[in-house]
Design a protein around this motif. Structure first.
Motif, PDB file in Angstrom:
ATOM      1  N   VAL A 259     -39.352  21.265  42.875  1.00 25.94           N
ATOM      2  CA  VAL A 259     -39.115  22.048  41.657  1.00 25.94           C
ATOM      3  C   VAL A 259     -37.612  22.278  41.486  1.00 25.94           C
ATOM      4  O   VAL A 259     -37.051  22.097  40.406  1.00 25.94           O
ATOM      5  CB  VAL A 259     -39.871  23.390  41.727  1.00 25.94           C
ATOM      6  CG1 VAL A 259     -39.462  24.304  40.587  1.00 25.94           C
ATOM      7  CG2 VAL A 259     -41.379  23.157  41.711  1.00 25.94           C
ATOM      8  N   LYS A 260     -36.963  22.658  42.593  1.00 25.12           N
ATOM      9  CA  LYS A 260     -35.526  22.916  42.560  1.00 25.12           C
ATOM     10  C   LYS A 260     -34.760  21.637  42.203  1.00 25.12           C
ATOM     11  O   LYS A 260     -33.842  21.651  41.375  1.00 25.12           O
ATOM     12  CB  LYS A 260     -35.069  23.433  43.919  1.00 25.12           C
ATOM     13  CG  LYS A 260     -33.578  23.631  44.086  1.00 25.12           C
ATOM     14  CD  LYS A 260     -33.125  24.956  43.520  1.00 25.12           C
ATOM     15  CE  LYS A 260     -31.632  25.170  43.757  1.00 25.12           C
ATOM     16  NZ  LYS A 260     -31.164  26.443  43.214  1.00 25.12           N
ATOM     17  N   ALA A 261     -35.134  20.519  42.824  1.00 30.76           N
ATOM     18  CA  ALA A 261     -34.403  19.266  42.610  1.00 30.76           C
ATOM     19  C   ALA A 261     -34.549  18.762  41.172  1.00 30.76           C
ATOM     20  O   ALA A 261     -33.568  18.370  40.543  1.00 30.76           O
ATOM     21  CB  ALA A 261     -34.867  18.204  43.608  1.00 30.76           C
ATOM     22  N   ILE A 262     -35.760  18.815  40.635  1.00 32.95           N
ATOM     23  CA  ILE A 262     -35.992  18.242  39.304  1.00 32.95           C
ATOM     24  C   ILE A 262     -35.716  19.269  38.200  1.00 32.95           C
ATOM     25  O   ILE A 262     -35.534  18.905  37.030  1.00 32.95           O
ATOM     26  CB  ILE A 262     -37.425  17.657  39.183  1.00 32.95           C
ATOM     27  CG1 ILE A 262     -37.528  16.687  37.998  1.00 32.95           C
ATOM     28  CG2 ILE A 262     -38.479  18.757  39.069  1.00 32.95           C
ATOM     29  CD1 ILE A 262     -36.798  15.381  38.199  1.00 32.95           C
ATOM     30  N   GLY A 263     -35.672  20.535  38.593  1.00 39.12           N
ATOM     31  CA  GLY A 263     -35.312  21.572  37.623  1.00 39.12           C
ATOM     32  C   GLY A 263     -36.416  21.978  36.664  1.00 39.12           C
ATOM     33  O   GLY A 263     -36.152  22.522  35.596  1.00 39.12           O
ATOM     34  N   LYS A 264     -37.656  21.702  37.023  1.00 42.94           N
ATOM     35  CA  LYS A 264     -38.778  22.209  36.225  1.00 42.94           C
ATOM     36  C   LYS A 264     -39.998  22.446  37.106  1.00 42.94           C
ATOM     37  O   LYS A 264     -40.143  21.831  38.157  1.00 42.94           O
ATOM     38  CB  LYS A 264     -39.109  21.266  35.062  1.00 42.94           C
ATOM     39  CG  LYS A 264     -39.662  19.931  35.497  1.00 42.94           C
ATOM     40  CD  LYS A 264     -40.157  19.098  34.321  1.00 42.94           C
ATOM     41  CE  LYS A 264     -40.794  17.824  34.838  1.00 42.94           C
ATOM     42  NZ  LYS A 264     -41.201  16.891  33.794  1.00 42.94           N
ATOM     43  N   GLU A 265     -40.849  23.361  36.638  1.00 38.86           N
ATOM     44  CA  GLU A 265     -42.054  23.693  37.391  1.00 38.86           C
ATOM     45  C   GLU A 265     -43.105  22.603  37.223  1.00 38.86           C
ATOM     46  O   GLU A 265     -43.152  21.915  36.201  1.00 38.86           O
ATOM     47  CB  GLU A 265     -42.650  25.012  36.878  1.00 38.86           C
ATOM     48  CG  GLU A 265     -41.775  26.234  37.067  1.00 38.86           C
ATOM     49  CD  GLU A 265     -41.682  26.694  38.518  1.00 38.86           C
ATOM     50  OE1 GLU A 265     -42.624  26.430  39.291  1.00 38.86           O
ATOM     51  OE2 GLU A 265     -40.664  27.319  38.867  1.00 38.86           O
ATOM     52  N   ALA A 266     -43.962  22.466  38.228  1.00 41.81           N
ATOM     53  CA  ALA A 266     -45.126  21.589  38.111  1.00 41.81           C
ATOM     54  C   ALA A 266     -46.217  22.295  37.314  1.00 41.81           C
ATOM     55  O   ALA A 266     -46.259  23.519  37.275  1.00 41.81           O
ATOM     56  CB  ALA A 266     -45.648  21.259  39.504  1.00 41.81           C
ATOM     57  N   LEU A 267     -47.091  21.526  36.680  1.00 39.69           N
ATOM     58  CA  LEU A 267     -48.303  22.120  36.093  1.00 39.69           C
ATOM     59  C   LEU A 267     -49.270  22.399  37.241  1.00 39.69           C
ATOM     60  O   LEU A 267     -49.674  21.474  37.956  1.00 39.69           O
ATOM     61  CB  LEU A 267     -48.953  21.161  35.088  1.00 39.69           C
ATOM     62  CG  LEU A 267     -50.328  21.634  34.568  1.00 39.69           C
ATOM     63  CD1 LEU A 267     -50.214  22.911  33.746  1.00 39.69           C
ATOM     64  CD2 LEU A 267     -51.016  20.549  33.758  1.00 39.69           C
ATOM     65  N   SER A 268     -49.605  23.672  37.417  1.00 41.13           N
ATOM     66  CA  SER A 268     -50.471  24.044  38.529  1.00 41.13           C
ATOM     67  C   SER A 268     -51.938  23.955  38.150  1.00 41.13           C
ATOM     68  O   SER A 268     -52.340  24.410  37.079  1.00 41.13           O
ATOM     69  CB  SER A 268     -50.142  25.471  38.978  1.00 41.13           C
ATOM     70  OG  SER A 268     -51.125  25.930  39.893  1.00 41.13           O
TER      71      SER A 268
ATOM     72  N   PRO B 287     -32.766  15.015  47.032  1.00 44.00           N
ATOM     73  CA  PRO B 287     -32.850  16.478  47.174  1.00 44.00           C
ATOM     74  C   PRO B 287     -31.643  17.040  47.939  1.00 44.00           C
ATOM     75  O   PRO B 287     -31.262  16.502  48.987  1.00 44.00           O
ATOM     76  CB  PRO B 287     -34.152  16.671  47.969  1.00 44.00           C
ATOM     77  CG  PRO B 287     -34.977  15.451  47.658  1.00 44.00           C
ATOM     78  CD  PRO B 287     -33.970  14.331  47.568  1.00 44.00           C
ATOM     79  N   GLY B 288     -31.034  18.095  47.406  1.00 44.09           N
ATOM     80  CA  GLY B 288     -29.863  18.708  48.022  1.00 44.09           C
ATOM     81  C   GLY B 288     -30.221  19.904  48.890  1.00 44.09           C
ATOM     82  O   GLY B 288     -31.399  20.185  49.127  1.00 44.09           O
ATOM     83  N   ALA B 289     -29.193  20.617  49.351  1.00 47.63           N
ATOM     84  CA  ALA B 289     -29.407  21.764  50.246  1.00 47.63           C
ATOM     85  C   ALA B 289     -30.256  22.835  49.570  1.00 47.63           C
ATOM     86  O   ALA B 289     -31.083  23.481  50.211  1.00 47.63           O
ATOM     87  CB  ALA B 289     -28.080  22.357  50.676  1.00 47.63           C
ATOM     88  N   GLY B 290     -30.046  23.018  48.284  1.00 46.80           N
ATOM     89  CA  GLY B 290     -30.830  24.012  47.558  1.00 46.80           C
ATOM     90  C   GLY B 290     -32.288  23.625  47.507  1.00 46.80           C
ATOM     91  O   GLY B 290     -33.183  24.472  47.463  1.00 46.80           O
ATOM     92  N   SER B 291     -32.532  22.329  47.524  1.00 49.24           N
ATOM     93  CA  SER B 291     -33.904  21.819  47.531  1.00 49.24           C
ATOM     94  C   SER B 291     -34.547  22.012  48.897  1.00 49.24           C
ATOM     95  O   SER B 291     -35.672  22.498  49.001  1.00 49.24           O
ATOM     96  CB  SER B 291     -33.894  20.353  47.124  1.00 49.24           C
ATOM     97  OG  SER B 291     -35.186  19.807  47.191  1.00 49.24           O
ATOM     98  N   SER B 292     -33.818  21.675  49.960  1.00 45.79           N
ATOM     99  CA  SER B 292     -34.454  21.836  51.286  1.00 45.79           C
ATOM    100  C   SER B 292     -34.592  23.313  51.647  1.00 45.79           C
ATOM    101  O   SER B 292     -35.442  23.676  52.450  1.00 45.79           O
ATOM    102  CB  SER B 292     -33.759  21.011  52.384  1.00 45.79           C
ATOM    103  OG  SER B 292     -32.432  21.361  52.588  1.00 45.79           O
ATOM    104  N   GLY B 293     -33.802  24.183  51.038  1.00 40.90           N
ATOM    105  CA  GLY B 293     -33.943  25.616  51.300  1.00 40.90           C
ATOM    106  C   GLY B 293     -34.864  26.332  50.327  1.00 40.90           C
ATOM    107  O   GLY B 293     -35.208  27.495  50.536  1.00 40.90           O
ATOM    108  N   ALA B 294     -35.293  25.632  49.271  1.00 38.53           N
ATOM    109  CA  ALA B 294     -36.064  26.293  48.206  1.00 38.53           C
ATOM    110  C   ALA B 294     -37.418  26.813  48.692  1.00 38.53           C
ATOM    111  O   ALA B 294     -37.921  27.817  48.185  1.00 38.53           O
ATOM    112  CB  ALA B 294     -36.272  25.338  47.037  1.00 38.53           C
ATOM    113  N   GLY B 295     -37.985  26.137  49.671  1.00 42.74           N
ATOM    114  CA  GLY B 295     -39.268  26.569  50.212  1.00 42.74           C
ATOM    115  C   GLY B 295     -39.177  27.966  50.815  1.00 42.74           C
ATOM    116  O   GLY B 295     -40.071  28.797  50.641  1.00 42.74           O
TER     117      GLY B 295
END
Lengths: 303, 303
Positions: free
Chosen positions: A215-224, B205-213
């Motif tokens: 979500v962070k990498a692509i910048g949008k939420e998934a459809l849950s 995926p960047g650092a913000g991505s691996s830390g987003a969880g």
């Protein structure tokens, strides 16, 4: 909004509450059990409800288990249930992909981030997929992977969907691969987006946590396709044909279970205090999500 | 805000722009190189700036490399630079922990999510840590781990900080362990929170991505010690003692590099188009982050 009614120890209140509903939708983790610990009097409570002619549906966001896996869990826990009563977020996602999204072939393959429960339900709905528990993806990323993912040679051109669920084997190679598919326009779905998972009387990262990197990498939420998404409620209703006004959602999480019931305009919601949310959260002034009633533990419904 | 000046091909404009500054802060990935690909005329451009007496500082969010690793990368790329000119987010985090946060012992150990670059900089600042590249954490989570993490027996009581950076070896065991420390009150820091990493002419995926969880699970953001956090600008200034009004930030990302320079009230910002952000993003009406000027590639500064 009025204060929720505390039903524990209130025999008359319980009877009146139960009489309002024909169908009970149950969350499982944090309601029936926590990990492998069965809460007291759960089997007896469900039996009491069945004896009153109530329809029971077990609506769970746990995507690591298929309906068949869940049936085994019920058996092991000594709770009578049948596979058809179980409605998991993996099944919900498979139904959505196969019957609602219906992408035209051949670009309708799914890249799975998650465990075998997702694979089983995709199989059951005849959806083809890669990733998931495939050992080929359970390894460290190597320098050449960056090149081969970037130029697309390591990608399957038929993948049109990324489905993210709770993945106990999350790794950078899978995240990077999924991210490449998303950058190439794949539909982004999630079995559910729970931030945490109750286990061993504590909290662990949930499906929303293992999917948060994407979500962070692509910048949008998934459809849950899990609670509280109404896509899941529609699927449950489609299968069980219940009267929403005579249906009650029972759960431990305000922002998934109770929210799910309220947004779905069910006749009622019942919170239990054996899971994630504390009563202080819904008893507080201006609480955003308030159940109709609550019990300390599900077994309190025995009166 | 006025439109940014396009300096490519504008010899007089470049000369005037450069004359305004004594210090140039450079982002590296996406500015000097992309992965192992060096952009044209980079070494010559840096040499030209040095010949004009400019101080150069390489301010990078890449936490996987220590300053010493970065020096090797510069050498390999044929770009003259010395270790002291490099200021990475891992170094920034180590400096913050050792000199600013200064938690009282013994509960001041760091649980690291990330690569050896973080460990090297923590070592350099005398900060003790666990996790990181320790092979003991590079394995699948097992059922008993859930129990031992939940009851605390698998946790080090001296851990008071969780530091999250880009981790190519991210896994559920490490996420679950870090999450337990956070639930027990550990300070939550991140080397940086870039959503993506430019590699092989693509994004990963960047650092913000691996830390987003972790952010999703605990429900709050980490304090970032990388761009655009001003905690990093303060640390850079503390070391290099520059005049902010005579300093220019050069970078490819609007929401990290350019934002970093603007929030830090630097005299100028220069965007390059060889990385993540496209010129359409800052030329658009109402764009939130607009550089003072831009060039197509850094080498265009040669005129």
């Amino acid at each position: 909004m009025s204060q929720p009614k505390h039903l524990t120890g209130d025999k008359a209140g319980i009877e009146e509450f139960l009489s309002r509903f024909d169908v009970f939708l149950f969350d499982c983790d944090g309601v029936l059990w926590s990990g492998d610990f069965l809460f007291p009097n759960v089997a007896e409570t469900l039996e009491m409800l069945r004896s009153k002619g109530k329809q029971l549906v077990f609506v769970t966001n746990n995507s690591t288990k298929s309906r068949a896996d869940y049936k085994k869990k019920f058996d092991k826990m000594g709770i009578p249930a049948n596979t058809e009563e179980v409605f998991g977020s993996s099944y919900s996602a498979a139904v959505y992909i196969a019957r609602i999204l219906k992408l035209p072939g051949p670009k309708n393959k799914v890249f799975v981030l998650g465990e075998t429960g997702i694979e089983q339900e995709l199989d059951a709905e005849g959806v083809s997929y890669i990733g998931g528990t495939d050992p080929a993806f359970r390894r460290d990323i190597e320098p050449e992977d960056f090149t081969n993912l970037a130029n697309g040679s390591a990608l399957d051109p038929d993948v049109g969907i990324v489905l993210s669920g709770l993945d106990f084997h999350v790794n950078y190679l899978k995240l990077a691969t999924a991210f490449q598919y998303l950058q190439r326009g794949a539909v982004f779905l999630a079995t559910n987006t729970d931030s945490t998972l109750p286990m061993a009387h504590s909290l662990f990262p949930g499906a929303g946590s293992s999917g948060a990197g994407l979500v962070k990498a692509i910048g949008k939420e998934a459809l849950s396709l899990g609670k509280p998404s109404q896509a899941m409620m529609d699927a449950v209703e489609g299968k069980f044909q219940f009267d929403r006004s005579r249906t009650c959602m029972v759960g431990d999480r305000l922002n998934t279970d109770i929210q799910f019931g309220i947004e779905g305009k069910l006749g009622g919601t019942l919170a239990v205090l054996t899971g994630v949310s504390k009563k202080e959260e819904f008893l507080a002034e201006g609480a955003p999500t308030v159940p109709m009633a609550y019990v300390d533990t599900l077994g309190d419904l025995l009166g």
